[in-house]
Design an enzyme around this catalytic site. Sequence first.
Site, short mmCIF file in Angstrom:
data_model
loop_
_atom_site.label_atom_id
_atom_site.label_comp_id
_atom_site.label_asym_id
_atom_site.label_seq_id
_atom_site.Cartn_x
_atom_site.Cartn_y
_atom_site.Cartn_z
N ASP A 35 0.80 -1.22 0.00
CA ASP A 35 0.00 0.00 0.00
C ASP A 35 0.84 1.28 0.00
O ASP A 35 2.00 1.29 0.37
CB ASP A 35 -0.96 0.02 1.20
CG ASP A 35 -0.23 -0.10 2.54
OD1 ASP A 35 0.81 -0.78 2.61
OD2 ASP A 35 -0.70 0.49 3.53
N GLU B 235 -0.64 -1.83 5.24
CA GLU B 235 0.28 -1.79 6.39
C GLU B 235 0.20 -0.45 7.09
O GLU B 235 0.42 -0.34 8.29
CB GLU B 235 1.71 -2.06 5.92
CG GLU B 235 2.71 -2.25 7.06
CD GLU B 235 3.21 -0.95 7.66
OE1 GLU B 235 3.46 -0.93 8.89
OE2 GLU B 235 3.35 0.04 6.94
NI NI Z 1 6.61 1.22 5.49
#
Ligand code: NI
Length: 391
Positions: A81, A139
Amino acid sequence: MNKEILIKEAEELFAQVVEWRRHFHENAELSFQEYETTDYIEAQLKELEGVEISRPTKTGLVARVKGGLPGRKIAFRADIDALPITEDNGLEFMSKNPGAMHACGHDGHTAMQMALAVLASRHRSEIKGEAVFIFQHAEELPPGGAVELYEAGVMEGVEELYGCHLSSNYPTGKLGVRSGALTAATDRFDITIKGKGGHSAMPDQCVDPIITGAQVITALQNIVSRNIRPLEPVVLSVCQLTAGHAYNVIPHEMVITGSVRTFSEQVRRDIPEMIKRITGGVCASTGAEFELAYEWGYASVINDEVLTGYVEEALEGWFGPESILPIEPVMPGEDFSALQKDCPACFIEIGTRDEAKGTATPHHNPAYIMDEEGMRYGLGLLAAIMHHRLG
Ligand code: NI
């Protein structure tokens, strides 16, 4: 698997890694919205022989390569991401999506791990066991994508887990290795101090939440300085205060918001009680009441000693011991920790800092530029681990 052949093939795949990485960079997508990113990974990997693909969550993907020989099952994890930042660095392949930028290097993690899957596919008949490649979404946004993938069962039967992060904190060509706690746990608290509002000229008729809160803020620093063992690193920061709406009105409430960073899980679990005790004591002295909301963020990434040793062994005869940089723990959180609940893991930092190339900018910054050369070492590292553990 022949080590020399693998080294040569990893080197040959570098140009492909750069191309993939630039594609992801240009088409950055935010956490939990990585639809095109996931489709692209799938489209590329499904061309490979012997790669089984599944999509256990809306975004994110798992690819598996079952080897031709019996052995262990090991997993690699890359996050996919981008961040809510509008890119501003003049790169040719800048993000086409305003408000989404790969400013943390996850585009590189994804590309390197795809190349690793290529190597696994080519050498599957020689693989002893199974390689699991986890392409993890989200994340950057708690609760994070790792916990979803974990709950979907992607770690079942996995005996060892490896992950890495490209980082401008370390020079290109260095691989940051550490045994034990690597990243801090990142938790949040909101303390609502409840007083009794009224006229600023008649404080005797009020219970002032601001005066109470001010004492709480100061007293909370006793946790780190007086209550925690001095050898345990802890940061407790009050970062946001919310109270009041007029210059002559004592408000009813004040909210104190802050963050706590810890490395030890025990210390982490002890802190809410300490906050309650101190806040309760101060409130009792002024007649106020309080409520504490505590939000658990990402746990610490803990590197297993044995696996860390494997990583060091794997690098022998690859980039050599001079590529290994012993590193200190880092304060940013990582949800990789959510995948390591039932199996030993090791997470490695890959240097991408080169002042001459202008790649020393910190991560999460609109001007962040990654030194792609770092990915040469990153892919080499991953291939070396796969060779050591499944070869
Ligand atoms: Ni990172």
